[in-house]
Design an enzyme around this catalytic site. Structure first.
Site, PDB file in Angstrom:
ATOM      1  N   CYS A 196      -4.806   8.089   9.523  1.00  0.00           N
ATOM      2  CA  CYS A 196      -5.374   7.275  10.547  1.00  0.00           C
ATOM      3  C   CYS A 196      -4.854   8.098  11.699  1.00  0.00           C
ATOM      4  O   CYS A 196      -4.049   8.950  11.726  1.00  0.00           O
ATOM      5  CB  CYS A 196      -4.553   5.790  10.742  1.00  0.00           C
ATOM      6  SG  CYS A 196      -4.967   4.548   9.479  1.00  0.00           S
ATOM      7  N   ARG A 232       0.147  14.272  13.914  1.00  0.00           N
ATOM      8  CA  ARG A 232       0.908  13.806  12.545  1.00  0.00           C
ATOM      9  C   ARG A 232       1.282  15.231  11.813  1.00  0.00           C
ATOM     10  O   ARG A 232       0.540  15.394  11.058  1.00  0.00           O
ATOM     11  CB  ARG A 232       0.029  12.879  11.674  1.00  0.00           C
ATOM     12  CG  ARG A 232      -0.031  11.345  12.266  1.00  0.00           C
ATOM     13  CD  ARG A 232      -0.973  10.551  11.472  1.00  0.00           C
ATOM     14  NE  ARG A 232       0.205   9.914  10.581  1.00  0.00           N
ATOM     15  CZ  ARG A 232      -0.110   9.003   9.654  1.00  0.00           C
ATOM     16  NH1 ARG A 232      -1.464   8.639   9.448  1.00  0.00           N
ATOM     17  NH2 ARG A 232       0.630   8.292   8.885  1.00  0.00           N
ATOM     18  N   LYS A 287       0.774  -1.270  -0.090  1.00  0.00           N
ATOM     19  CA  LYS A 287       0.078  -0.004   0.012  1.00  0.00           C
ATOM     20  C   LYS A 287       0.952   1.491  -0.093  1.00  0.00           C
ATOM     21  O   LYS A 287       0.714   2.122  -0.930  1.00  0.00           O
ATOM     22  CB  LYS A 287      -0.751   0.023   1.366  1.00  0.00           C
ATOM     23  CG  LYS A 287      -1.507   1.383   1.403  1.00  0.00           C
ATOM     24  CD  LYS A 287      -2.323   1.096   2.771  1.00  0.00           C
ATOM     25  CE  LYS A 287      -1.795   1.529   4.001  1.00  0.00           C
ATOM     26  NZ  LYS A 287      -1.410   2.840   4.456  1.00  0.00           N
ATOM     27  N   ASN A 288       1.864   1.468   1.015  1.00  0.00           N
ATOM     28  CA  ASN A 288       2.526   2.726   1.246  1.00  0.00           C
ATOM     29  C   ASN A 288       3.746   2.910  -0.013  1.00  0.00           C
ATOM     30  O   ASN A 288       3.685   3.873  -0.209  1.00  0.00           O
ATOM     31  CB  ASN A 288       3.072   2.500   2.400  1.00  0.00           C
ATOM     32  CG  ASN A 288       2.186   2.517   3.506  1.00  0.00           C
ATOM     33  OD1 ASN A 288       0.967   2.951   3.242  1.00  0.00           O
ATOM     34  ND2 ASN A 288       2.761   2.233   4.994  1.00  0.00           N
ATOM     35  N   ASP A 332       3.964  -0.128  12.877  1.00  0.00           N
ATOM     36  CA  ASP A 332       2.675  -0.620  12.355  1.00  0.00           C
ATOM     37  C   ASP A 332       2.505  -2.362  12.694  1.00  0.00           C
ATOM     38  O   ASP A 332       1.544  -2.596  13.333  1.00  0.00           O
ATOM     39  CB  ASP A 332       2.715  -0.730  10.657  1.00  0.00           C
ATOM     40  CG  ASP A 332       2.824   0.605  10.246  1.00  0.00           C
ATOM     41  OD1 ASP A 332       2.124   1.485  10.840  1.00  0.00           O
ATOM     42  OD2 ASP A 332       3.021   0.747   9.036  1.00  0.00           O
TER      43      ASP A 332
END
Ligand code: EPZ
Length: 417
Positions: A114, A119, A22-23, A303
């Site tokens: 998220c 952040r 994904k990233n 993660d």
């Protein structure tokens, strides 16, 4: 709204194929915008975050086609005011560097993503300013302008994945040399650099603390295949670690996973790696507790720290987890406690987990992607029925996970409510 219903404590056994990262996909899709030609991307996962990024790129004027591969064609007309969908994902901030470098201006909403603590985007903004961009934030919109970016020396206070990606992409079209000190070394950052080099960029020091980038006038098109998702791999490794489970993880890479493999082995999990396969078996009845500190790569990934917590709840003894990347990333813990986990917050960035607990089904809700998947792992191990609400977070980042889990023997389904 979608919810997941799990009837847990089933023996899970079988093969799972890992999807593209994904990233890495999100970063590489932004990098593709630097090219003057067509870019073809293979192995991009079919997940919500990718479809949002496709929409954003399409809206700018790039012609994006997707089937088994994504084809991004440069725009004839450009709209450099990105719409509010950008605030749904974190990685929309990675449009800032490439579009400022290529077109000299962009207006983009502040990113979302998220809720895993604070952040900020100060490293992105300060770094781009060093390269010569003029940036203002007005009413939630980032306005960026630059006649021509010029190479500079940039030191990051923390090896931020996103900031390193953004600055590396911008510097690839800046005039002259850029050095990024204390840069991130995560595999997704390394792979983005290799992808940019394939487009004609000149990035050296990949995988080290200092990236040296010689700016180019233009970058060409290319064809590139996204690497397997290491966090998805870790998710299924942790699932395979519960007692009775045995999972053969295919189409993955064991490189970059050494901290996680060592940790699981230390706890008593049986792991066998062969070529692009990892076999994980929770052979022992009782795993051992451990202490884990999440750090930037090559340390234990933040993660994965979230994902391993349900396993530590089961392991015998007292475990401690500390997150040095996102120190407030613990909102999922109170949901796990509803399922019978016994935890205690220690310092602001660490939690003690009293193990040897069988978890029990409960009604819980997701607050973020990995925290949501931690609840799925807990629900699969727990006795009884678990209902997980707000699962749109999980749908954003895991491809076909319900089908993959069902194929392993899980009693899991997703419903609208
Ligand atoms: C990326 O987030 C990933 N997200 C995260 O994965 C991952 O957890 C994280 O890197 C760390 O590996 C994406 O790629 C979309 P950072 P990113 O910038 O880039 C501070 C998932 O579930 N910081 O490396 O946002 C920040 O607060 C997601 O897939 C600043 O202070 O992470 C944090 O403490 C969740 N100022 C630390 O740096 C900044 O300008 C690391 O953040 C930028 C970051």
């Amino acid at each position: 709204m979608r919810k997941i219903i799990i009837n847990g404590n089933k023996k899970l056994n079988g093969i799972v194929n890992i999807s593209g990262s994904k990233n890495e996909s999100l970063a590489v899709m932004c990098g593709a915008l630097l090219s003057d030609d067509k870019v073809i991307l293979r192995n991009v996962p079919n997940i919500k975050d990718v479809s949002i990024m496709k929409d954003l790129i399409d809206e700018i004027g790039y012609k994006v086609k997707s089937s088994d591969k994504i084809i991004i064609n440069p725009p004839s007309n450009k709209k450099l005011e990105i719409n509010e969908q950008a605030s749904e994902i974190r990685n929309s901030i990675l449009l800032l560097g490439p579009l400022t470098a290529k077109y000299g201006r962009v207006i983009i909403p502040l990113p979302g993503g998220c809720s895993i603590g604070n952040r900020p985007i100060n490293f992105h903004i300060e770094g781009l300013k060093k390269l010569g961009a003029k940036i203002k934030i007005i009413n939630g919109l980032i306005h960026s302008e630059a006649e021509k970016l010029v190479g500079a020396k940039i030191r990051l206070d923390f090896p931020s994945v996103g900031a390193t990606c953004n600055l590396m992409m911008a510097a690839s079209l800046a005039k002259g040399e850029t050095k990024i000190f204390n840069s991130a070394k995560e595999p997704e950052v390394q792979n983005l650099a290799k992808f940019l080099n394939q487009m004609g960029a000149e990035i050296k020091g990949i995988g080290t603390d200092t990236l040296i980038i010689q700016g180019k006038k233009e970058l060409s098109g290319t064809e590139y295949s996204i690497k397997p998702d290491r966090i998805e791999t870790i998710t299924y490794m942790i699932l395979g670690s519960f007692p009775m489970n045995k999972i053969n993880i295919r189409n993955t890479v064991k490189e970059d996973l050494s901290e996680v493999i060592e940790t699981l082995k230390r706890m008593g999990v049986f792991i066998n790696c062969k070529n692009n396969e990892i076999m994980v078996e929770g052979r022992t009845n009782q795993l051992k507790s451990t202490a884990i500190i999440a750090k930037p790569h090559p340390g234990f990934p933040t993660d994965a720290l979230t994902l391993i917590t349900p396993l530590l709840s089961y392991a015998k003894g007292i475990s401690k987890i500390t997150d040095k990347v996102f120190p407030e990333r613990f909102s999922y813990i109170k949901e796990l406690n509803k399922m019978g986990a016994n935890t205690q917050q220690l310092e602001y960035n660490s939690v003690k987990i009293m193990g040897s607990h069988q978890l029990f089904g409960a009604k819980v809700s997701c607050h973020d992607l990995r925290g949501g998947m931690a609840l799925v792992l807990a629900g699969l191990f727990a006795k009884g029925e678990t209902i997980i609400e707000d699962v749109h977070y999980i749908n954003r980042g895991y491809e076909n996970y319900i089908e993959k889990l069902q194929s392993l023997g899980a009693d899991i389904k997703q419903e609208t409510y």
